[in-house]
Design a protein around this motif. Structure first.
Motif, PDB file in Angstrom:
ATOM      1  N   SER A 173       0.834  -1.195   0.000  1.00 25.82           N
ATOM      2  CA  SER A 173       0.000   0.000   0.000  1.00 25.82           C
ATOM      3  C   SER A 173       0.875   1.254   0.000  1.00 25.82           C
ATOM      4  CB  SER A 173      -0.902   0.002   1.237  1.00 25.82           C
ATOM      5  OG  SER A 173      -1.230   1.327   1.590  1.00 25.82           O
ATOM      6  N   LYS A 174       0.509   2.209  -0.846  1.00 25.73           N
ATOM      7  CA  LYS A 174       1.295   3.433  -0.928  1.00 25.73           C
ATOM      8  C   LYS A 174       1.197   4.236   0.369  1.00 25.73           C
ATOM      9  CE  LYS A 174       2.863   6.299  -4.633  1.00 25.73           C
ATOM     10  NZ  LYS A 174       2.787   6.518  -6.074  1.00 25.73           N
ATOM     11  N   GLU A 175       0.065   4.162   1.027  1.00 30.01           N
ATOM     12  CA  GLU A 175      -0.137   4.935   2.261  1.00 30.01           C
ATOM     13  C   GLU A 175       0.609   4.321   3.439  1.00 30.01           C
ATOM     14  OE1 GLU A 175      -3.216   4.118   0.388  1.00 30.01           O
ATOM     15  OE2 GLU A 175      -2.513   5.913  -0.654  1.00 30.01           O
ATOM     16  N   THR A 176       0.453   2.994   3.603  1.00 28.13           N
ATOM     17  CA  THR A 176       0.953   2.367   4.838  1.00 28.13           C
ATOM     18  C   THR A 176       2.257   1.598   4.637  1.00 28.13           C
ATOM     19  OG1 THR A 176      -0.251   0.322   4.407  1.00 28.13           O
ATOM     20  CG2 THR A 176      -1.413   2.047   5.654  1.00 28.13           C
ATOM     21  N   GLY A 177       2.603   1.296   3.395  1.00 25.68           N
ATOM     22  CA  GLY A 177       3.779   0.466   3.131  1.00 25.68           C
ATOM     23  C   GLY A 177       3.544  -1.000   3.456  1.00 25.68           C
ATOM     24  N   ARG A 178       2.318  -1.340   3.867  1.00 24.40           N
ATOM     25  CA  ARG A 178       2.014  -2.721   4.269  1.00 24.40           C
ATOM     26  C   ARG A 178       1.307  -3.478   3.160  1.00 24.40           C
ATOM     27  NH1 ARG A 178       1.275  -3.490  10.415  1.00 24.40           N
ATOM     28  NH2 ARG A 178       2.161  -1.588  11.278  1.00 24.40           N
ATOM     29  N   LEU A 179       1.240  -4.793   3.317  1.00 23.17           N
ATOM     30  CA  LEU A 179       0.480  -5.623   2.392  1.00 23.17           C
ATOM     31  C   LEU A 179      -0.968  -5.153   2.418  1.00 23.17           C
ATOM     32  CD1 LEU A 179       1.954  -9.062   3.481  1.00 23.17           C
ATOM     33  CD2 LEU A 179       2.327  -7.942   1.262  1.00 23.17           C
ATOM     34  N   ASP A 180      -1.561  -5.041   1.229  1.00 25.69           N
ATOM     35  CA  ASP A 180      -2.947  -4.585   1.117  1.00 25.69           C
ATOM     36  C   ASP A 180      -3.747  -5.748   0.532  1.00 25.69           C
ATOM     37  OD1 ASP A 180      -5.362  -3.586   0.305  1.00 25.69           O
ATOM     38  OD2 ASP A 180      -4.537  -1.736  -0.560  1.00 25.69           O
ATOM     39  N   PHE A 181      -4.414  -6.498   1.420  1.00 27.13           N
ATOM     40  CA  PHE A 181      -5.046  -7.737   0.970  1.00 27.13           C
ATOM     41  C   PHE A 181      -6.258  -7.500   0.070  1.00 27.13           C
ATOM     42  CE2 PHE A 181      -2.393  -9.338   4.433  1.00 27.13           C
ATOM     43  CZ  PHE A 181      -1.759 -10.370   3.752  1.00 27.13           C
ATOM     44  N   ASP A 182      -6.895  -6.333   0.171  1.00 28.88           N
ATOM     45  CA  ASP A 182      -7.991  -6.036  -0.761  1.00 28.88           C
ATOM     46  C   ASP A 182      -7.435  -5.905  -2.175  1.00 28.88           C
ATOM     47  OD1 ASP A 182      -9.793  -6.034   1.293  1.00 28.88           O
ATOM     48  OD2 ASP A 182      -9.626  -3.863   1.649  1.00 28.88           O
ATOM     49  N   GLU A 183      -6.313  -5.205  -2.267  1.00 23.88           N
ATOM     50  CA  GLU A 183      -5.658  -5.009  -3.559  1.00 23.88           C
ATOM     51  C   GLU A 183      -5.126  -6.345  -4.104  1.00 23.88           C
ATOM     52  OE1 GLU A 183      -5.372  -2.185  -5.220  1.00 23.88           O
ATOM     53  OE2 GLU A 183      -3.920  -2.804  -6.760  1.00 23.88           O
ATOM     54  N   ILE A 184      -4.499  -7.135  -3.221  1.00 16.67           N
ATOM     55  CA  ILE A 184      -3.954  -8.431  -3.641  1.00 16.67           C
ATOM     56  C   ILE A 184      -5.090  -9.332  -4.144  1.00 16.67           C
ATOM     57  CG2 ILE A 184      -2.790 -10.536  -2.807  1.00 16.67           C
ATOM     58  CD1 ILE A 184      -1.176  -8.639  -0.900  1.00 16.67           C
ATOM     59  N   ARG A 185      -6.201  -9.320  -3.429  1.00 19.12           N
ATOM     60  CA  ARG A 185      -7.359 -10.120  -3.850  1.00 19.12           C
ATOM     61  C   ARG A 185      -7.872  -9.651  -5.210  1.00 19.12           C
ATOM     62  NH1 ARG A 185     -10.162  -9.773   0.248  1.00 19.12           N
ATOM     63  NH2 ARG A 185      -9.995 -11.891   1.059  1.00 19.12           N
ATOM     64  N   ALA A 186      -7.975  -8.336  -5.381  1.00 18.48           N
ATOM     65  CA  ALA A 186      -8.502  -7.791  -6.644  1.00 18.48           C
ATOM     66  C   ALA A 186      -7.620  -8.210  -7.816  1.00 18.48           C
ATOM     67  CB  ALA A 186      -8.593  -6.267  -6.548  1.00 18.48           C
ATOM     68  N   ILE A 187      -6.294  -8.128  -7.635  1.00 16.50           N
ATOM     69  CA  ILE A 187      -5.374  -8.529  -8.720  1.00 16.50           C
ATOM     70  C   ILE A 187      -5.520 -10.025  -8.994  1.00 16.50           C
ATOM     71  CG2 ILE A 187      -2.948  -8.688  -9.440  1.00 16.50           C
ATOM     72  CD1 ILE A 187      -2.373  -6.272  -7.598  1.00 16.50           C
ATOM     73  N   ALA A 188      -5.576 -10.810  -7.930  1.00 14.87           N
ATOM     74  CA  ALA A 188      -5.669 -12.268  -8.095  1.00 14.87           C
ATOM     75  C   ALA A 188      -6.958 -12.646  -8.818  1.00 14.87           C
ATOM     76  CB  ALA A 188      -5.600 -12.953  -6.736  1.00 14.87           C
ATOM     77  N   LYS A 189      -8.056 -11.971  -8.469  1.00 10.31           N
ATOM     78  CA  LYS A 189      -9.343 -12.298  -9.101  1.00 10.31           C
ATOM     79  C   LYS A 189      -9.322 -11.959 -10.586  1.00 10.31           C
ATOM     80  CE  LYS A 189     -13.025 -12.602  -5.851  1.00 10.31           C
ATOM     81  NZ  LYS A 189     -14.123 -11.974  -5.133  1.00 10.31           N
ATOM     82  N   LYS A 190      -8.663 -10.851 -10.912  1.00 16.37           N
ATOM     83  CA  LYS A 190      -8.619 -10.395 -12.297  1.00 16.37           C
ATOM     84  C   LYS A 190      -7.685 -11.276 -13.127  1.00 16.37           C
ATOM     85  CE  LYS A 190      -7.725  -6.184 -14.964  1.00 16.37           C
ATOM     86  NZ  LYS A 190      -6.289  -6.184 -15.279  1.00 16.37           N
ATOM     87  N   GLU A 191      -6.514 -11.597 -12.567  1.00 14.19           N
ATOM     88  CA  GLU A 191      -5.458 -12.256 -13.365  1.00 14.19           C
ATOM     89  C   GLU A 191      -5.443 -13.776 -13.239  1.00 14.19           C
ATOM     90  OE1 GLU A 191      -3.594 -10.563 -15.403  1.00 14.19           O
ATOM     91  OE2 GLU A 191      -3.886  -8.482 -14.732  1.00 14.19           O
TER      92      GLU A 191
END
Ligand SMILES: *Cc1c(COP(=O)(O)O)cnc(C)c1O
Length: 410
Positions: A144-162
């Protein structure tokens, strides 16, 4: 090393010099450690004389009864310590171990999903300069650009798409605990394998001070020479159903004869890591890293994710008008060894990035605690404030060398 001294003075002298360097500098590279004398002895043993292609009871050479026992012992210690049903202790190192897992589970051209190199992924997670990036289609994720931490919502979204066939959860420069259960949920949702690369944190996982991927990941790679504090090498741990394909991928898929001296030394390290004092060691690693992080923050450095809850700290030094590489070089002049590293979303190139990466595993092994970390922070700050003043760096270097006299580990 009296024979070496007599027979090859040049190599002997260089080894002695390196030993002195390791004992007179403050070693803060988070992937390095000091192994025990027992591990060193196993690495330097006659086991290096033996060829053992294959696995116990299924070797391609005779004379294996003792090697079989050694390998089985190391294997069962790994399975017990990491609570996974199958271990392969033959990988030459972490990189071939990762490749072996991909070859066991995937076909060339399949899609893998891993953290980008610049945000803390490893070359073998599909970087374009690694064969893993040429053999497979790679879908990267970042923090995450804000927190520098893993962003599981984003990771899920990429995984679902790709729809990757395999998701890699594992990092070389991520200073926070990794939730393998969050990764597992996503992998399950999209029908992907989950591969956990715990190379850096294997010792923390073994000691129970970091969540374990056991029961969650299909395959797990652990290098044995980082926080696990063993010889240079790697383990693959897996679910029972992948045992055969993992073993085949390691040998004959990728490697030839195993390094039996390393296999024995891994066994020694695993035994050490199963003892109560290793848990204390792992707890102290984290306390020391947190003390480094708090000290550096007080001195005005910005840290990736704002701190740490594992063994490493990623500090942005650009606020001191210095690049990561310049900082690492100045620190070495003062006897403090770190590595320069990109910080997430770094605008500078990887060969001269904005950050430095520091870790506590090695200094904790030789007995340093919070008070020593505070002293180290003071020196780091002084060095970076005076990075162009050679005399000042030399002066700090003398203080560091005097301080290190208290830590003659070998
Ligand atoms: C160190 C590391 C590796 C590779 O290990 P080598 O033994 O250097 O090949 C792989 N993955 C991660 C996350 C690492 O930190």
């Amino acid at each position: 090393m009296s024979y070496l001294q007599k027979n090859d003075r040049k190599i002997y002298n260089l080894i002695e010099q390196e030993k002195r360097r390791q004992l007179t500098t403050i070693r803060l590279i988070p992937s390095e450690n000091y192994v025990s004398q027992a591990v060193l002895e196993a690495v330097g043993s006659v086991l290096t004389n033996k060829y053992s292609e294959g696995y116990a009871k299924r070797r391609y050479y005779q004379g294996q009864s003792i090697i079989d026992e050694i390998e089985e012992l190391s294997k069962s210690r790994a399975e017990r310590l990491f609570e996974m049903p199958h271990a392969n202790v033959q990988p030459y190192s972490g990189s071939p171990a990762n490749l072996a897992c991909y070859l066991a589970l995937l076909k060339p051209g399949d899609t893998i999903m891993g953290m980008t190199l610049t945000s803390g992924g490893h070359l073998t997670h599909g970087s374009s300069v690694s064969y893993t990036g040429k053999l497979f289609k790679v879908v990267p994720y970042t923090v995450s650009k804000e927190t520098g931490r893993l962003d599981f919502d984003e990771i899920r979204a990429i995984a679902k798409k790709e729809k990757p066939k395999l998701i890699i959860a594992g990092f070389t420069a991520y200073p926070r605990k990794v939730s393998f259960s969050s990764f597992q949920k996503i992998a399950k949702e999209v029908g992907a394998f989950l591969h956990a690369d715990i190379s850096h944190i294997a010792g923390l996982v073994a000691a129970g001070v970091h969540p374990s991927p056991a029961g969650l990941a299909d395959t797990v790679v652990a290098t044995t020479h980082k926080t696990l504090r063993g010889p240079r090498g790697a383990l693959i741990l897996s679910k029972k159903m992948y045992a055969k394909s993992i073993d085949k991928a390691v040998f004959p898929g990728l490697q030839g004869g195993p390094h039996n001296n390393t296999t024995a030394a891994i066994g020694v390290a695993l035994k050490e890591a199963s003892r109560a004092d290793f848990r204390k060691y792992a707890e102290q690693i984290i306390k020391n890293a947190k003390t480094l992080a708090e000290g550096l923050t007080k001195k005005g450095f910005t840290l990736a994710t704002g701190g740490t809850d594992n063994h490493l700290v990623l500090a942005d030094v650009s606020t001191r008008d210095i690049t990561g590489k310049e900082a690492a070089i100045a620190l070495e002049k003062a006897g403090i060894i770190v590595n320069y590293n990109t910080i997430p979303f770094d605008e500078r190139p990887p060969m001269d990035p904005s950050g430095i990466r520091l870790g506590s595993p090695a200094v904790t092994t030789i007995g340093m605690k919070e008070a020593e970390m505070k002293l180290i922070v003071k020196w780091i700050s002084e060095v970076l404030n005076n990075h162009n003043r050679e005399s000042k760096l030399r002066k700090i270097g003398k203080e560091v060398a005097a301080f290190m006299k208290n830590y003659q580990y070998y």
